[in-house]
Design a protein around this motif. Structure first.
Motif, short mmCIF file in Angstrom:
data_model
loop_
_atom_site.label_atom_id
_atom_site.label_comp_id
_atom_site.label_asym_id
_atom_site.label_seq_id
_atom_site.Cartn_x
_atom_site.Cartn_y
_atom_site.Cartn_z
N HIS A 1 13.11 -1.48 -30.82
CA HIS A 1 14.14 -1.36 -31.85
C HIS A 1 15.21 -2.42 -31.61
O HIS A 1 15.62 -2.66 -30.46
CB HIS A 1 14.79 0.03 -31.82
CG HIS A 1 15.69 0.30 -32.98
ND1 HIS A 1 17.04 0.01 -32.97
CD2 HIS A 1 15.42 0.81 -34.21
CE1 HIS A 1 17.57 0.33 -34.13
NE2 HIS A 1 16.61 0.84 -34.91
N ASP B 1 18.67 -3.01 -31.73
CA ASP B 1 19.87 -2.19 -31.82
C ASP B 1 21.06 -2.95 -32.41
O ASP B 1 21.86 -2.38 -33.16
CB ASP B 1 20.26 -1.66 -30.43
CG ASP B 1 19.12 -0.90 -29.78
OD1 ASP B 1 18.40 -0.18 -30.50
OD2 ASP B 1 18.93 -1.04 -28.56
N THR C 1 14.43 -1.89 -37.45
CA THR C 1 13.09 -1.35 -37.23
C THR C 1 12.13 -2.41 -36.71
O THR C 1 12.20 -3.59 -37.07
CB THR C 1 12.52 -0.74 -38.53
OG1 THR C 1 12.52 -1.73 -39.56
CG2 THR C 1 13.34 0.45 -38.96
N TYR C 2 11.22 -1.95 -35.89
CA TYR C 2 10.18 -2.79 -35.29
C TYR C 2 8.95 -2.80 -36.19
O TYR C 2 8.52 -1.74 -36.67
CB TYR C 2 9.83 -2.24 -33.90
CG TYR C 2 8.61 -2.82 -33.26
CD1 TYR C 2 8.51 -4.19 -32.97
CD2 TYR C 2 7.53 -2.00 -32.91
CE1 TYR C 2 7.38 -4.71 -32.36
CE2 TYR C 2 6.41 -2.51 -32.28
CZ TYR C 2 6.34 -3.87 -32.02
OH TYR C 2 5.22 -4.39 -31.41
#
Length: 202
Positions: free
Chosen positions: A60, A62, A191-192
Motif C-alpha cells: 500500500h 501510504d 492501492t496496490y
C-alpha cells in the motif's frame, strides 16, 4: 661367508590376513554410506521439489508528496512472505535485504534478521517503509509528477535472501533467492495493483 647371505636388524613380518579383511570391510562400508547418502539426497530433491521462496503478498502506498523544489517524501507498506511448502524439512533464511527505488533513486532499504520457517509453513514481514526527504533531479521530479497526474506510480523492488534447506541429518542445500519486480500503485488512494512478484532460486 657366503656373499649372498642377507643380514637384517629386524624380523620381517607378513601382514595378518585379518587386518586386510578388516581394512577392506571398513572401506566397503564407508563407500556404501557415502553412496547411500548421495542417493537419498538426490531422491529427496526429486520426490520433494518444493523449494522455499519469498514473494510480495500485498502493499500500500501510504503517502507520497513532492514539492516545487523536487523534494520527495513517501511511505510504503509492503508485505513479504517467506514460504516453505515442504512437509519434510525446515528452512533457514538469512541476509535478507531488498532495495526499493523510484525512477532509479533508492528510497528505502528493507532488511530482516535471520529466521526459521517450519515445515509446510510461512512467515510474514510487514515492512512499513517511510523515507527521509529525497532531493530528485529535474527529470526524476518530472517523471513523478507525471505519474501522479496519471494516477500510476511504479517502484522497483530488488534484493535477495539466502536459504538453507536441511535434509535430515545427512546434508543441507544452500541457495540464493533473488526477488526482482515492479510494484505499481494508484497514488490517489494508495492501492496496490497486484502482480506476480516471487523469488527465483539461483
Amino acid at each position: 661367508m657366503d656373499p649372498k647371505t642377507k643380514f637384517s636388524t629386524h624380523r620381517e613380518r607378513a601382514t595378518n590376513p585379518l587386518v586386510w579383511c578388516a581394512a577392506i570391510i571398513c572401506t566397503i562400508l564407508t563407500v556404501a554410506v557415502i553412496i547411500a547418502g548421495i542417493v537419498t539426497f538426490i531422491g529427496y530433491l526429486v520426490i520433494h521439489p518444493r523449494v522455499p521462496y519469498v514473494s510480495v503478498m500485498d502493499a500500500h502506498l501510504d503517502h507520497i508528496q513532492i514539492d516545487y523544489a523536487g523534494i520527495l517524501e513517501i511511505q510504503v507498506t509492503i508485505l513479504i512472505r517467506a514460504q516453505n511448502g515442504n512437509e519434510k524439512a525446515h528452512a533457514s533464511f538469512s541476509d535478507s535485504s531488498y532495495s526499493l527505488s523510484l525512477n532509479g533513486e533508492v528510497v528505502a532499504q528493507l532488511v530482516a534478521p535471520p529466521f526459521e520457517v517450519g515445515k509446510n509453513s510461512s512467515v510474514d514481514f510487514n515492512y512499513v517503509v517511510p523515507s527521509s526527504p529525497i532531493p530528485l533531479r529535474p527529470d526524476q521530479a518530472e517523471d513523478v509528477d507525471t505519474g501522479l497526474k496519471k494516477d500510476l506510480i511504479t517502484f522497483d523492488l530488488k534484493g535477495s535472501t539466502w536459504v538453507r534447506w536441511r535434509i535430515g541429518h545427512l546434508a543441507s542445500v544452500r541457495f540464493l533467492c533473488r526477488l526482482e519486480c515492479r510494484l505499481r500503485f494508484h497514488p490517489l488512494n494508495g492501492t496496490y495493483i497486484p502482480s506476480r512478484c516471487s523469488s527465483k532460486a539461483k
